[in-house]
Design an enzyme around this catalytic site. Structure first.
Site, mmCIF file in Angstrom:
data_model
loop_
_atom_site.group_PDB
_atom_site.id
_atom_site.type_symbol
_atom_site.label_atom_id
_atom_site.label_comp_id
_atom_site.label_asym_id
_atom_site.label_seq_id
_atom_site.Cartn_x
_atom_site.Cartn_y
_atom_site.Cartn_z
ATOM 1 N N ASP A 136 0.849 -1.189 0.000
ATOM 2 C CA ASP A 136 0.000 0.000 0.000
ATOM 3 C C ASP A 136 0.884 1.237 0.000
ATOM 4 O O ASP A 136 2.073 1.178 0.343
ATOM 5 C CB ASP A 136 -0.915 0.017 1.229
ATOM 6 C CG ASP A 136 -1.887 1.196 1.238
ATOM 7 O OD1 ASP A 136 -2.229 1.688 0.147
ATOM 8 O OD2 ASP A 136 -2.302 1.628 2.326
ATOM 9 N N SER A 137 0.307 2.350 -0.361
ATOM 10 C CA SER A 137 1.026 3.619 -0.337
ATOM 11 C C SER A 137 1.431 4.004 1.075
ATOM 12 O O SER A 137 2.308 4.848 1.257
ATOM 13 C CB SER A 137 0.155 4.728 -0.939
ATOM 14 O OG SER A 137 -1.036 4.869 -0.189
ATOM 15 N N GLU A 172 -1.972 8.430 8.458
ATOM 16 C CA GLU A 172 -0.553 8.085 8.380
ATOM 17 C C GLU A 172 0.219 8.641 9.574
ATOM 18 O O GLU A 172 1.175 8.025 10.054
ATOM 19 C CB GLU A 172 0.055 8.619 7.086
ATOM 20 C CG GLU A 172 -0.240 7.783 5.875
ATOM 21 C CD GLU A 172 0.494 6.452 5.886
ATOM 22 O OE1 GLU A 172 1.723 6.445 6.070
ATOM 23 O OE2 GLU A 172 -0.174 5.420 5.711
ATOM 24 N N CYS A 193 -10.899 3.584 0.391
ATOM 25 C CA CYS A 193 -9.458 3.678 0.633
ATOM 26 C C CYS A 193 -9.153 2.757 1.803
ATOM 27 O O CYS A 193 -9.896 2.748 2.799
ATOM 28 C CB CYS A 193 -9.050 5.120 0.956
ATOM 29 S SG CYS A 193 -7.323 5.300 1.472
ATOM 30 N N THR A 194 -8.076 1.982 1.700
ATOM 31 C CA THR A 194 -7.780 1.000 2.745
ATOM 32 C C THR A 194 -7.378 1.650 4.060
ATOM 33 O O THR A 194 -7.350 0.983 5.101
ATOM 34 C CB THR A 194 -6.660 0.044 2.292
ATOM 35 O OG1 THR A 194 -5.510 0.799 1.885
ATOM 36 C CG2 THR A 194 -7.138 -0.826 1.136
ATOM 37 N N HIS A 195 -7.084 2.944 4.054
ATOM 38 C CA HIS A 195 -6.810 3.641 5.310
ATOM 39 C C HIS A 195 -8.070 3.824 6.151
ATOM 40 O O HIS A 195 -8.003 3.886 7.390
ATOM 41 C CB HIS A 195 -6.227 5.030 5.034
ATOM 42 C CG HIS A 195 -4.786 5.035 4.638
ATOM 43 N ND1 HIS A 195 -4.356 4.653 3.398
ATOM 44 C CD2 HIS A 195 -3.670 5.383 5.338
ATOM 45 C CE1 HIS A 195 -3.033 4.781 3.332
ATOM 46 N NE2 HIS A 195 -2.595 5.211 4.489
ATOM 47 N N CYS A 220 -4.157 -0.998 -2.128
ATOM 48 C CA CYS A 220 -4.212 0.443 -2.357
ATOM 49 C C CYS A 220 -5.140 0.690 -3.534
ATOM 50 O O CYS A 220 -4.856 0.235 -4.653
ATOM 51 C CB CYS A 220 -2.811 0.978 -2.654
ATOM 52 S SG CYS A 220 -2.743 2.734 -3.083
ATOM 53 N N ASN A 221 -6.217 1.393 -3.303
ATOM 54 C CA ASN A 221 -7.187 1.641 -4.364
ATOM 55 C C ASN A 221 -6.604 2.478 -5.492
ATOM 56 O O ASN A 221 -6.887 2.242 -6.666
ATOM 57 C CB ASN A 221 -8.419 2.336 -3.776
ATOM 58 C CG ASN A 221 -9.301 1.402 -2.984
ATOM 59 O OD1 ASN A 221 -10.161 0.725 -3.521
ATOM 60 N ND2 ASN A 221 -9.083 1.359 -1.677
ATOM 61 N N THR A 222 -5.766 3.453 -5.153
ATOM 62 C CA THR A 222 -5.179 4.296 -6.189
ATOM 63 C C THR A 222 -4.217 3.511 -7.059
ATOM 64 O O THR A 222 -4.238 3.615 -8.296
ATOM 65 C CB THR A 222 -4.454 5.500 -5.558
ATOM 66 O OG1 THR A 222 -5.399 6.268 -4.799
ATOM 67 C CG2 THR A 222 -3.833 6.380 -6.630
ATOM 68 N N TYR A 226 -0.704 8.495 -2.420
ATOM 69 C CA TYR A 226 -0.554 8.392 -3.868
ATOM 70 C C TYR A 226 -1.657 9.166 -4.604
ATOM 71 O O TYR A 226 -1.515 9.484 -5.780
ATOM 72 C CB TYR A 226 -0.625 6.936 -4.310
ATOM 73 C CG TYR A 226 0.623 6.112 -4.074
ATOM 74 C CD1 TYR A 226 1.733 6.608 -3.394
ATOM 75 C CD2 TYR A 226 0.680 4.801 -4.546
ATOM 76 C CE1 TYR A 226 2.852 5.833 -3.183
ATOM 77 C CE2 TYR A 226 1.804 4.009 -4.351
ATOM 78 C CZ TYR A 226 2.897 4.532 -3.669
ATOM 79 O OH TYR A 226 4.005 3.759 -3.469
ATOM 80 N N GLY A 227 -2.754 9.407 -3.929
ATOM 81 C CA GLY A 227 -3.948 9.908 -4.601
ATOM 82 C C GLY A 227 -3.776 11.218 -5.334
ATOM 83 O O GLY A 227 -4.497 11.499 -6.293
#
Length: 282
Positions: A10-11, A151, A183-185, A73-75, A42-43
Site C-alpha cells: 500500500d502507499s 498516516e 481507501c484501505t486507510h 491500495c485503491n489508487t 498516492y492519490g
C-alpha cells in the site's frame, strides 16, 4: 532468495486493514507488507509517477520470492493493475471500492463512496461505476487530507473530525444508507466515521472479500502453503484475531517508530517494522 511469500503493498499504513484480513484467512502463509509511507498519499500524484513507483515495488517483491502480490491500495489498483498483470507472471490481486455490495444492500437507493482523488477520478473507477450503478444513485466524494491524518496516527484530531463532517454530511442530506470505504486507510477511522453517520448508514469495507478471493486464487494456482480448513470471512471487514505473527514482516519507507505505534494502537499487533526505500527482506 527468501522463502516464498505473499506480498501486500500500500502507499502507506492503511493496507494493514487488508493484511489483517488476509492473515485471518491464511494464518499459515508468510506475509510481507510494504508501506510506502515516505511517498503517501498516492492519490494526488501523477499517473506516470504512480505507474513507475508501483512497478518498482512489485518488481522488488517478485525478485525476492513473492508468489503473489496484493495491491492493498485503491489508487495503485486504479492506475497500474492492468499493466502489472501484463508485465508479471505472478498473480496480482487488486482491491476496488465495494460498490457492488453497497448497491445490493441499499434500501434508500442512494449510496456514498469516499476515496482519494486518484481513485475516484480514474478511468477504472468510472468504468466500474458506469457498469454497476443502474437505477441506484452513487455519490462519490474525494476526501483529500484524511490519509495524512491516518498516516500520522492522529486519529482523534479535531481536524480529522472536521474533514469527515465536511465530506460526509452532504451525502447524508442526499439520503445515503450505505457508505463505501474506498481507501484501505479508512477502516482505521471507522469509529470516527460512525460518529458522523450514526446507525442509519452501513459501512462497506472490501478487505474481507479481497482475503477470500486471494485464498481462492492461490488454491486454483496450487500456491497455498497448506490447505486452509478454517472458515472464510463471511462478513466483509470483520476484525481479524491472528493467533501468531511470526510469519509476518512489515517494511516501511517512512518512520519506523510511527509504523510500530500504528501497528500496536490501531491493529493490535506487537511487531517491529523494518525501514527500506523498497522492500528488503531479512
Amino acid at each position: 532468495m527468501t522463502t516464498s511469500f505473499i506480498g501486500v503493498y500500500d502507499s502507506g499504513l492503511g493496507g494493514l486493514s487488508v493484511l489483517r484480513a488476509i492473515h485471518q484467512v491464511l494464518p499459515r502463509e508468510r506475509l510481507v507488507y510494504f508501506a510506502d509511507s515516505a511517498h503517501a498519499p498516492y492519490g494526488d500524484r501523477s499517473i506516470s509517477w504512480i505507474e513507475q513507483r508501483v512497478s518498482a515495488v512489485v518488481a522488488s517483491l517478485e525478485a525476492q520470492g513473492a508468489k503473489a502480490v496484493v495491491l492493498a491500495c485503491n489508487t495503485a489498483t486504479a492506475v497500474a493493475v492492468e499493466n502489472l498483470r501484463l508485465k508479471y507472471s505472478i498473480p496480482i490481486v487488486a482491491i476496488e471500492p465495494g460498490i457492488k455490495v453497497a448497491i445490493e444492500r441499499t434500501l434508500s437507493g442512494v449510496v456514498g463512496v469516499i476515496g482519494t482523488t486518484g481513485t475516484l477520478h480514474s478511468d477504472r473507477y468510472q468504468t466500474l461505476l458506469a457498469r454497476l450503478k443502474g437505477k441506484v444513485e452513487v455519490l462519490s466524494c474525494a476526501t483529500p487530507g484524511l490519509v495524512e491524518y491516518i498516516e500520522a496516527n492522529q486519529l482523534e484530531a479535531e481536524g480529522l473530525r472536521a474533514l469527515l463532517q465536511q465530506y460526509i454530511q452532504p451525502m447524508l442530506h442526499r439520503g445515503i444508507d450505505q457508505l463505501v470505504l474506498g481507501c484501505t486507510h479508512y477502516p482505521f477511522i471507522e469509529q470516527q466515521i460512525r460518529q458522523v453517520v450514526g446507525d442509519r448508514v452501513s459501512l462497506v469495507n472490501p478487505a474481507g472479500a479481497v482475503a477470500n478471493y486471494l485464498n481462492q486464487l492461490l488454491q486454483s494456482h496450487g500456491l497455498l502453503t497448506v490447505e486452509i480448513t478454517s472458515a472464510l470471512i463471511e462478513k466483509e471487514g470483520r476484525e481479524a484475531r491472528p493467533e501468531g505473527l511470526s510469519n509476518i514482516q512489515v517494511v516501511t519507507s517512512g518512520e519506523v517508530t510511527l509504523a510500530q505505534q500504528f501497528l500496536k494502537q490501531s491493529v493490535g499487533w506487537q511487531l517491529t517494522p523494518v525501514f527500506a526505500e523498497l522492500p528488503v527482506l531479512s
